[in-house]
Design a protein around this motif. Structure first.
Motif: not given
Length: 309
Positions: A98-109, A111-117, A124-125, A130-131
Motif C-alpha cells: 500500500f505504501s509503494a502504491q501511495t508513494v508512487t501515486t499509482v493507486g491500483y484501487g 487498497m484505500a485508506p478509510t480513516g482520518v489518520i 503526507f507520504e 512526489l518530492l
C-alpha cells in the motif's frame, strides 16, 4: 639546465611513504576528514558516482521509505486499508505494498485508506513521493547533462630513443566517436627529494613536449617529452628513472562539440612504472575500402623497440 617552477597546487611538503597525487581514474588521492556535509555536496556526489551505485542508492531509499510507512500502518492497524491476516509479517507486506502504491501515486484501487489518520499519513507520504521523484528526475538530468571528458590514456608510459635522444612517451585517444578539437597537453614533473635537513620536499618542473597542441584528434596521439639538456630528467641515467620517487602530472584540455564547451581531464604516471625500450604499436589501419579502422584495445599495447632496430 631545468628550472624549477612554483607549486602548481599540490603542496611542497612530502614524505618517504607519500603516495601518488592523482589516481589512475583522474581523481586526486586525498582523504578528507572532519568535512562538513550539505545537500549540495550530496547532489555532487550522486551525479558523480557510477550508475550501479546511483541506482543502488535509489533502490535503498525506495525500500527505506516504504518500510518506514509500512511500519506505521502496521502499528496503527491495517484494518483501515485491508483485511488483517493474523500474521504480522503478512500484514506488514500488505502495508508495504500500500505504501509503494501511495508513494508512487499509482493507486491500483485494491487498497484505500478509510480513516482520518490513515488519510493524513498517506497524503503526507504521497507528498514525500512526489518530492522524491522530482529530486531523482533532477539527478538523472544532472547525470546526463554534466560535461564529462572522454579521454582514454595508455596504461603505461614508455622510454625509448626517438630522433637521437631518449624520450618519455604516452598515448591518448577519445573513448567516443567525437573528434577532440584542439587538444592541448601540459606535463608537470613532481619529484619528491630529501633536503639537507632530511625532510622530503616536492620539486616541480615543466616538461617541454615535442608538440603540446594539435588541431584535432580523430585517432590517437603519442605525446613525446625529449630528455635533452632542458629536461629535468637529463641528469639521471635512463636505468635510474624508475627508481625516482616522482610522478608526471598531466592536464589535457580540448573543445567538445557534444557539450559545446572546453573540457579538462587530469591523469598521472608514476616514474616507477616506466617501461624501457618499449614502443606503442599502431592502433589504426586501413581496410579494403580505405576507411580508417581504430582499435581501442591497442591504446596501450607495446612491443620491444630494440627488437626492430
Amino acid at each position: 639546465m631545468a628550472k624549477r617552477i612554483k607549486d602548481p597546487g599540490i603542496g611542497l611538503s612530502s614524505d618517504e611513504q607519500a603516495k601518488r597525487f592523482i589516481n589512475s581514474d583522474g581523481s586526486f588521492n586525498i582523504k578528507h576528514v572532519n568535512r562538513r556535509t550539505s545537500i549540495s555536496r550530496s547532489y555532487n556526489y550522486l551525479i558523480s558516482i557510477t550508475w550501479t551505485q546511483f541506482f543502488g542508492w535509489v533502490l535503498l531509499g525506495y525500500v527505506l521509505i516504504n518500510s518506514f510507512f509500512a511500519i506505521i500502518y502496521t502499528l496503527i492497524g491495517i484494518s483501515a486499508i485491508a483485511e488483517p491476516t493474523g500474521s504480522l509479517f503478512r500484514d506488514f507486506l500488505k502495508a508495504f505494498f500500500f505504501s509503494a502504491q501511495t508513494v508512487t501515486t499509482v493507486g491500483y484501487g485494491a487498497m484505500a485508506p478509510t480513516g482520518v489518520i490513515f488519510g493524513v499519513i498517506s497524503s503526507f507520504e504521497a507528498l514525500i513521493g512526489l518530492l522524491s521523484f522530482s529530486f531523482i528526475t533532477g539527478l538523472l538530468y544532472g547525470r546526463f547533462s554534466k560535461p564529462k571528458s572522454s579521454i582514454r590514456f595508455s596504461d603505461i608510459m614508455v622510454v625509448r630513443e626517438h630522433k637521437g635522444v631518449d624520450c618519455i612517451m604516452f598515448r591518448l585517444m577519445s573513448r567516443s566517436t567525437n573528434v577532440m578539437i584542439r587538444p592541448k597537453v601540459e606535463m608537470t614533473l613532481a619529484l619528491s627529494q630529501k633536503s639537507k635537513d632530511k625532510k622530503y620536499i616536492n620539486n616541480f618542473y615543466n616538461l617541454k613536449l615535442e608538440r603540446n597542441e594539435i588541431t584535432y584528434l580523430p585517432t590517437t596521439w603519442t605525446v613525446v617529452h625529449p630528455i635533452n639538456e632542458s629536461s629535468p630528467l637529463n641528469e639521471f641515467r635512463r636505468e635510474d628513472l624508475s627508481r625516482l620517487h616522482g610522478e608526471i602530472l598531466i592536464l589535457v584540455t580540448y573543445y567538445d562539440e557534444s557539450f559545446a564547451q572546453e573540457l579538462h581531464q587530469v591523469h598521472s604516471y608514476i616514474l616507477s612504472n616506466l617501461k624501457l625500450d618499449e614502443a606503442f604499436v599502431p592502433a589504426f589501419h586501413y581496410d579494403e575500402d580505405g576507411f580508417t579502422i581504430l582499435d581501442h584495445d591497442k591504446i596501450g599495447k607495446t612491443k620491444n623497440y630494440k627488437s626492430d632496430s
